[in-house]
Design an enzyme around this catalytic site. Structure first.
Site, mmCIF file in Angstrom:
data_model
loop_
_atom_site.group_PDB
_atom_site.id
_atom_site.type_symbol
_atom_site.label_atom_id
_atom_site.label_comp_id
_atom_site.label_asym_id
_atom_site.label_seq_id
_atom_site.Cartn_x
_atom_site.Cartn_y
_atom_site.Cartn_z
ATOM 1 N N THR A 5 -25.019 29.822 9.231
ATOM 2 C CA THR A 5 -23.867 29.053 9.656
ATOM 3 C C THR A 5 -22.844 29.989 10.293
ATOM 4 O OG1 THR A 5 -22.961 29.254 7.439
ATOM 5 C CG2 THR A 5 -24.205 27.253 7.927
ATOM 6 N N ASP A 9 -17.395 25.207 10.686
ATOM 7 C CA ASP A 9 -15.935 25.067 10.690
ATOM 8 C C ASP A 9 -15.382 25.523 12.027
ATOM 9 O OD1 ASP A 9 -16.798 27.703 9.137
ATOM 10 O OD2 ASP A 9 -14.936 28.152 10.188
ATOM 11 N N LYS A 61 -18.606 32.730 15.437
ATOM 12 C CA LYS A 61 -18.183 33.874 14.599
ATOM 13 C C LYS A 61 -18.972 33.812 13.311
ATOM 14 C CE LYS A 61 -13.999 34.977 11.851
ATOM 15 N NZ LYS A 61 -14.521 34.627 10.519
ATOM 16 N N MET A 64 -20.974 36.457 9.940
ATOM 17 C CA MET A 64 -20.776 37.647 9.123
ATOM 18 C C MET A 64 -22.009 38.565 9.080
ATOM 19 S SD MET A 64 -18.595 35.870 6.009
ATOM 20 C CE MET A 64 -18.365 37.386 5.062
ATOM 21 N N GLU A 71 -28.436 27.725 2.422
ATOM 22 C CA GLU A 71 -28.898 27.503 3.795
ATOM 23 C C GLU A 71 -30.415 27.608 3.893
ATOM 24 O OE1 GLU A 71 -24.956 29.754 5.775
ATOM 25 O OE2 GLU A 71 -26.924 30.695 5.839
#
Lengths: 256, 256
Positions: free
Chosen positions: B105, B214, B188, B190, B25
């Site tokens: 992401t 996703d 969502k 992490m 990324e």
């Protein structure tokens, strides 16, 4: 060979860092070891961090007991992996300890032989709530590692030995349970694997002493059993940590 | 009033810290901003930490882009909350940034209006995998907080706005899902809530830019969809971060 290295006591453990998550667990040890709180103006931690440090000399050892402290918003102990990793990191950088002791309470699995008030040393640590189903990332997420082996502590101090699994929840979801079984864990806590991760990063030996407050695979609700047993199990934990610190006095890392 | 405070450009944002979890990324941005990697011997991070830092001058800004780096054992990007918190903490201490951008992401919920390649700013962050069913500890575990409000960025740059929920798993258990719904989250990830936690600790404004790889509530397996879309969504993320950094140039925090 340098003369110093051969002198009596040379290489003996000097500086021990005790990392604990909850004030209720830690204060009896603070009193036992006659530690004093570092005033805010002399803090080794930057302004803004809620982390607390108590320190003192106990027998031959420089003891530092650090905690993640009270959350700035909610006022409760800053339990869990993020805070434990941060305070462990900042303490290692500032204090350069010879040895870390991560002491605290844990849930135990009766199917693996744990009972309330048992005191365990963790032979291994791993995470049970970091599921990343991509090859290699999956193993990184679990992050299983052996802890520093301390056979003489184990032989002389009568602790039980078991694997520790760490997650950020006090309860246990079915996915957590599956991962804990897969980690072959006897005990379950909320900080250990994070402390181990940071300690390993800086090659600092770390020992994990966990006293069982509640039986995870029993019939009582975890939160209720945890709160009911916290005081009495903390007493058992404090006896265990005192025995451990007494044992460490005058020894070298290789004597443990 | 001091003369300096009234001078043109006074108070303009000077030092921006970009925190990203994955090398794939980040590298397009490293190239775009012509950043160079800090050599190990001059690292602001202590020996042993896998964290990496790229830096340079872009227009009027000192840019630092930091990553948690490759895990020493497994060689994969050190994703997740513990590593993100640690590298954010160490970077804030060393670099004293005026502003943090956490870019990365995320999974998106189509029921909340997210599509693949959407770029969101997070209005709020919270954790969804820190369940502590004891009063007050429960709220500490969730750790919901509003992020730094940047209405002008939102108006001018065409990002979507949504709440972000953070957890250490790429997948989503039923307990995670329940907590994410309760957090009212559209996306969502992490790392976000852990970066926000540390940034707030030191009162550093932080902006969360998340591109959707996703659809969590869709019919494709998350890991597969994530890997298939990572490259193309990273391109969208990098365009968005470039626009954001261009917008920040010459502005004050209060202009955002």
């Amino acid at each position: 060979e340098q003369p110093d290295a051969a002198a009596p006591g040379a290489g003996a453990i000097s500086r021990v860092l005790i990392v604990m998550a909850m004030e209720k667990e830690a204060m009896p040890l603070v009193n036992k070891f006659k530690l004093v709180e570092a005033p805010a103006r002399e803090s080794i931690f930057p302004k803004g961090a809620p982390w607390t440090r108590f320190y003192g000399i106990y027998k031959d050892l420089h003891l530092d007991l650090v905690m993640p402290g009270k959350d700035a918003v909610f006022g409760v102990d800053s339990v869990g992996t993020v805070s434990a990793a941060l305070v462990t990191y900042a303490s290692i950088q500032a204090l350069k300890p010879d040895l870390i002791i991560n002491a605290g309470t844990a849930g135990g699995f009766k199917a693996k032989g744990a009972s309330v008030k048992d005191v365990f040393l963790a032979s291994d640590v791993a995470f049970h709530d970091r599921r990343i189903p991509i090859p290699v990332f999956d193993m990184y997420g679990i992050g299983a590692r052996k802890t520093f082996a301390a056979p003489n502590i184990l032989n002389e101090l009568n602790f039980k030995l078991g694997k520790l699994s760490t997650g950020d929840s006090l309860d246990m979801s079915p996915q957590d349970e599956e991962a804990i079984l897969s980690n072959d864990a006897t005990i379950k806590d909320m900080e250990g694997a994070a402390v181990a991760y940071v300690a390993d990063m800086f090659s600092t030996p770390a020992i994990f002493v966990k006293a069982v407050t509640d039986i995870v695979d029993g019939d009582k609700p975890t939160a209720e059993e945890f709160l009911n047993n916290l005081i009495s199990v903390t007493a058992a934990l404090d006896v265990a940590v005192t025995k451990l610190v007494d044992f460490i006095c005058g020894k070298r890392i290789s004597d443990l």
